[in-house]
Motif scaffolding. Structure first.
Motif, PDB file in Angstrom:
ATOM      1  N   ILE A  18       0.766  -1.276   0.114  1.00 15.69           N
ATOM      2  CA  ILE A  18       0.033   0.100  -0.029  1.00 15.69           C
ATOM      3  C   ILE A  18       0.912   1.289   0.056  1.00 15.69           C
ATOM      4  CG2 ILE A  18      -1.801   1.233   1.213  1.00 15.69           C
ATOM      5  CD1 ILE A  18      -2.726  -1.431   2.669  1.00 15.69           C
ATOM      6  N   PRO A  19       0.736   1.887  -1.034  1.00 21.65           N
ATOM      7  CA  PRO A  19       1.648   3.339  -1.199  1.00 21.65           C
ATOM      8  C   PRO A  19       1.257   4.128   0.014  1.00 21.65           C
ATOM      9  CG  PRO A  19       0.956   2.682  -3.289  1.00 21.65           C
ATOM     10  CD  PRO A  19       0.291   1.921  -2.301  1.00 21.65           C
ATOM     11  N   GLY A  20       2.396   4.775   0.584  1.00 22.69           N
ATOM     12  CA  GLY A  20       2.182   5.596   1.686  1.00 22.69           C
ATOM     13  C   GLY A  20       2.037   4.984   3.073  1.00 22.69           C
ATOM     14  N   ALA A  21       1.493   3.769   3.227  1.00 28.39           N
ATOM     15  CA  ALA A  21       1.732   2.754   4.458  1.00 28.39           C
ATOM     16  C   ALA A  21       2.817   3.007   5.345  1.00 28.39           C
ATOM     17  CB  ALA A  21       0.978   1.488   4.276  1.00 28.39           C
ATOM     18  N   ARG A  22       2.682   3.206   6.628  1.00 21.92           N
ATOM     19  CA  ARG A  22       3.797   3.158   7.574  1.00 21.92           C
ATOM     20  C   ARG A  22       3.538   2.056   8.748  1.00 21.92           C
ATOM     21  NH1 ARG A  22       5.263   6.090   4.030  1.00 21.92           N
ATOM     22  NH2 ARG A  22       5.836   8.115   4.062  1.00 21.92           N
ATOM     23  N   ILE A  23       4.455   1.660   9.324  1.00 21.23           N
ATOM     24  CA  ILE A  23       4.150   0.598  10.451  1.00 21.23           C
ATOM     25  C   ILE A  23       4.932   1.226  11.507  1.00 21.23           C
ATOM     26  CG2 ILE A  23       4.495  -1.756  10.988  1.00 21.23           C
ATOM     27  CD1 ILE A  23       4.209  -2.687   8.256  1.00 21.23           C
ATOM     28  N   ALA A  24       4.138   0.753  12.695  1.00 21.41           N
ATOM     29  CA  ALA A  24       4.590   1.043  14.011  1.00 21.41           C
ATOM     30  C   ALA A  24       4.920   0.051  14.706  1.00 21.41           C
ATOM     31  CB  ALA A  24       3.881   2.009  14.869  1.00 21.41           C
ATOM     32  N   GLU A  25       5.937  -0.494  15.167  1.00 17.96           N
ATOM     33  CA  GLU A  25       6.164  -1.699  15.966  1.00 17.96           C
ATOM     34  C   GLU A  25       6.949  -1.694  17.331  1.00 17.96           C
ATOM     35  OE1 GLU A  25       7.971  -5.102  14.004  1.00 17.96           O
ATOM     36  OE2 GLU A  25       7.510  -4.450  12.141  1.00 17.96           O
ATOM     37  N   ARG A  26       6.567  -2.615  18.050  1.00 12.06           N
ATOM     38  CA  ARG A  26       7.164  -2.437  19.303  1.00 12.06           C
ATOM     39  C   ARG A  26       7.125  -3.652  20.106  1.00 12.06           C
ATOM     40  NH1 ARG A  26       5.708   2.717  22.753  1.00 12.06           N
ATOM     41  NH2 ARG A  26       6.729   3.623  21.078  1.00 12.06           N
ATOM     42  N   VAL A  27       7.796  -4.037  20.987  1.00  7.32           N
ATOM     43  CA  VAL A  27       7.764  -5.273  21.615  1.00  7.32           C
ATOM     44  C   VAL A  27       7.291  -4.840  23.185  1.00  7.32           C
ATOM     45  CG1 VAL A  27       9.037  -7.334  23.048  1.00  7.32           C
ATOM     46  CG2 VAL A  27       9.640  -6.697  20.606  1.00  7.32           C
ATOM     47  N   LEU A  28       6.031  -5.490  23.600  1.00 10.04           N
ATOM     48  CA  LEU A  28       5.299  -5.117  24.760  1.00 10.04           C
ATOM     49  C   LEU A  28       5.750  -6.277  25.918  1.00 10.04           C
ATOM     50  CD1 LEU A  28       2.085  -3.633  23.730  1.00 10.04           C
ATOM     51  CD2 LEU A  28       4.185  -2.426  24.053  1.00 10.04           C
ATOM     52  N   PRO A  29       5.997  -5.837  27.221  1.00  8.22           N
ATOM     53  CA  PRO A  29       6.543  -6.822  28.059  1.00  8.22           C
ATOM     54  C   PRO A  29       5.206  -7.582  28.774  1.00  8.22           C
ATOM     55  CG  PRO A  29       6.703  -4.785  28.954  1.00  8.22           C
ATOM     56  CD  PRO A  29       6.145  -4.391  27.424  1.00  8.22           C
ATOM     57  N   ALA A  30       4.227  -8.069  27.720  1.00 12.66           N
ATOM     58  CA  ALA A  30       3.151  -8.830  28.506  1.00 12.66           C
ATOM     59  C   ALA A  30       2.958 -10.031  27.364  1.00 12.66           C
ATOM     60  CB  ALA A  30       2.049  -7.737  28.341  1.00 12.66           C
ATOM     61  N   ASP A  31       2.191 -10.941  27.905  1.00 14.91           N
ATOM     62  CA  ASP A  31       1.993 -11.948  27.050  1.00 14.91           C
ATOM     63  C   ASP A  31       1.045 -11.756  26.045  1.00 14.91           C
ATOM     64  OD1 ASP A  31      -0.889 -13.203  27.906  1.00 14.91           O
ATOM     65  OD2 ASP A  31      -0.073 -12.166  29.614  1.00 14.91           O
ATOM     66  N   PRO A  32       0.848 -12.417  24.921  1.00 19.75           N
ATOM     67  CA  PRO A  32       0.130 -12.373  23.666  1.00 19.75           C
ATOM     68  C   PRO A  32      -1.366 -12.214  24.110  1.00 19.75           C
ATOM     69  CG  PRO A  32       1.902 -13.644  23.121  1.00 19.75           C
ATOM     70  CD  PRO A  32       1.870 -13.420  24.569  1.00 19.75           C
ATOM     71  N   ASP A  33      -1.947 -13.066  24.931  1.00 18.78           N
ATOM     72  CA  ASP A  33      -3.376 -12.956  25.183  1.00 18.78           C
ATOM     73  C   ASP A  33      -3.737 -11.522  26.114  1.00 18.78           C
ATOM     74  OD1 ASP A  33      -3.574 -15.620  24.357  1.00 18.78           O
ATOM     75  OD2 ASP A  33      -3.603 -16.568  26.269  1.00 18.78           O
ATOM     76  N   THR A  34      -2.908 -10.983  26.783  1.00 18.13           N
ATOM     77  CA  THR A  34      -3.147  -9.980  27.500  1.00 18.13           C
ATOM     78  C   THR A  34      -3.041  -8.554  26.500  1.00 18.13           C
ATOM     79  OG1 THR A  34      -2.166 -10.626  29.511  1.00 18.13           O
ATOM     80  CG2 THR A  34      -2.304  -8.056  29.232  1.00 18.13           C
ATOM     81  N   VAL A  35      -1.989  -8.617  25.674  1.00 18.83           N
ATOM     82  CA  VAL A  35      -1.881  -7.770  24.570  1.00 18.83           C
ATOM     83  C   VAL A  35      -3.097  -7.643  23.744  1.00 18.83           C
ATOM     84  CG1 VAL A  35      -0.368  -6.518  22.739  1.00 18.83           C
ATOM     85  CG2 VAL A  35       0.690  -7.658  24.816  1.00 18.83           C
ATOM     86  N   TRP A  36      -3.522  -8.787  23.373  1.00 14.45           N
ATOM     87  CA  TRP A  36      -4.779  -8.966  22.110  1.00 14.45           C
ATOM     88  C   TRP A  36      -5.922  -8.762  22.827  1.00 14.45           C
ATOM     89  CZ3 TRP A  36      -4.227  -7.936  17.567  1.00 14.45           C
ATOM     90  CH2 TRP A  36      -5.309  -7.921  16.629  1.00 14.45           C
ATOM     91  N   ALA A  37      -6.160  -8.768  23.963  1.00 13.96           N
ATOM     92  CA  ALA A  37      -7.474  -8.456  24.732  1.00 13.96           C
ATOM     93  C   ALA A  37      -7.577  -7.165  24.637  1.00 13.96           C
ATOM     94  CB  ALA A  37      -7.261  -9.055  26.109  1.00 13.96           C
ATOM     95  N   VAL A  38      -6.570  -6.065  24.716  1.00 13.52           N
ATOM     96  CA  VAL A  38      -6.574  -4.928  24.480  1.00 13.52           C
ATOM     97  C   VAL A  38      -6.801  -4.371  23.222  1.00 13.52           C
ATOM     98  CG1 VAL A  38      -5.549  -2.636  24.885  1.00 13.52           C
ATOM     99  CG2 VAL A  38      -4.969  -4.223  26.731  1.00 13.52           C
ATOM    100  N   MET A  39      -6.018  -5.207  22.319  1.00 10.38           N
ATOM    101  CA  MET A  39      -6.126  -4.696  20.797  1.00 10.38           C
ATOM    102  C   MET A  39      -7.505  -5.102  20.197  1.00 10.38           C
ATOM    103  SD  MET A  39      -1.985  -5.541  19.870  1.00 10.38           S
ATOM    104  CE  MET A  39      -2.205  -4.543  18.169  1.00 10.38           C
ATOM    105  N   ALA A  40      -7.802  -6.071  20.571  1.00 10.55           N
ATOM    106  CA  ALA A  40      -9.233  -6.449  19.872  1.00 10.55           C
ATOM    107  C   ALA A  40     -10.409  -5.951  20.374  1.00 10.55           C
ATOM    108  CB  ALA A  40      -9.085  -8.093  19.885  1.00 10.55           C
ATOM    109  N   ASP A  41     -10.343  -5.425  21.508  1.00  8.69           N
ATOM    110  CA  ASP A  41     -11.714  -4.829  22.310  1.00  8.69           C
ATOM    111  C   ASP A  41     -12.249  -3.627  21.457  1.00  8.69           C
ATOM    112  OD1 ASP A  41     -13.570  -3.937  23.625  1.00  8.69           O
ATOM    113  OD2 ASP A  41     -12.485  -3.625  25.574  1.00  8.69           O
ATOM    114  N   LEU A  42     -12.597  -3.756  20.352  1.00  7.11           N
ATOM    115  CA  LEU A  42     -13.041  -2.698  19.372  1.00  7.11           C
ATOM    116  C   LEU A  42     -13.941  -1.686  19.913  1.00  7.11           C
ATOM    117  CD1 LEU A  42     -13.509  -4.567  15.790  1.00  7.11           C
ATOM    118  CD2 LEU A  42     -11.583  -3.414  16.823  1.00  7.11           C
ATOM    119  N   GLU A  43     -14.647  -2.164  20.671  1.00  9.56           N
ATOM    120  CA  GLU A  43     -15.960  -1.290  21.457  1.00  9.56           C
ATOM    121  C   GLU A  43     -15.492  -0.587  22.632  1.00  9.56           C
ATOM    122  OE1 GLU A  43     -19.721  -3.589  21.612  1.00  9.56           O
ATOM    123  OE2 GLU A  43     -20.094  -2.730  19.881  1.00  9.56           O
ATOM    124  N   GLY A  44     -14.333  -1.091  23.218  1.00  8.32           N
ATOM    125  CA  GLY A  44     -13.466  -0.454  24.337  1.00  8.32           C
ATOM    126  C   GLY A  44     -12.292   0.116  24.232  1.00  8.32           C
TER     127      GLY A  44
END
Length: 154
Positions: A18-44
């Motif tokens: 995708i022209p113009g697309a940028r990515i931000a990446e980072r390693v967070l010190p938490a397990d994937p389930d905890t991180v994804w629980a935040v990221m996937a909570d679209l309504e919250g």
């Protein structure tokens, strides 16, 4: 020969197309389930870490397909359609693209990646103005939200 690619690698590939697309990446010190629980909570949580989102309302979920309405802090609306599955989210509206991924990091923690921005109508392109800054703010807020979640459990 088959090559394994995690969700973050997949997001890199999608953004590269995708022209113009940028990515931000980072390693967070938490397990994937905890991180994804935040990221996937679209309504919250999503509206708390995405700087320009005020509210998201999920209209429909069918398997890993999702349809949602979003309102920005500027009052603009978007009707998203896309895919939401563990560690992966890709949403598109007529004028916006949002991509998120999370994968276990070797040695511990979770690698997360964000991409997105204002779409050029009729093209697979993102207007690059301000995108890097928005992604950096979203990543910092995501790290804060995950940290709070980890603190609640600790």
């Amino acid at each position: 020969m088959t090559y394994a690619m995690d969700t973050v690698g997949r997001l890199r590939v999608m953004a590269a197309g995708i022209p113009g697309a940028r990515i931000a990446e980072r390693v967070l010190p938490a397990d994937p389930d905890t991180v994804w629980a935040v990221m996937a909570d679209l309504e919250g949580e999503f509206g708390r870490f995405q700087p320009d989102m005020r509210r998201v309302r999920v209209l429909r979920v069918s398997g890993d397909r999702v349809e949602a309405l979003a309102r920005s802090k500027y009052g603009l609306r978007a009707h998203f359609r896309g895919v939401l599955r563990p560690g992966w989210c890709w949403l598109q509206s007529r004028f916006l693209i949002v991509g998120m991924a999370a994968a276990p990091e070797p040695g511990g923690g979770t690698r997360v990646a964000l991409t997105g921005g204002v779409r050029v109508p009729g093209r697979a392109a993102i207007v690059p103005l301000g995108t890097a800054g928005e992604l950096a703010r979203a990543m910092a807020r995501l790290e804060e939200r995950v940290g709070e979640r980890v603190g609640e459990r600790g």
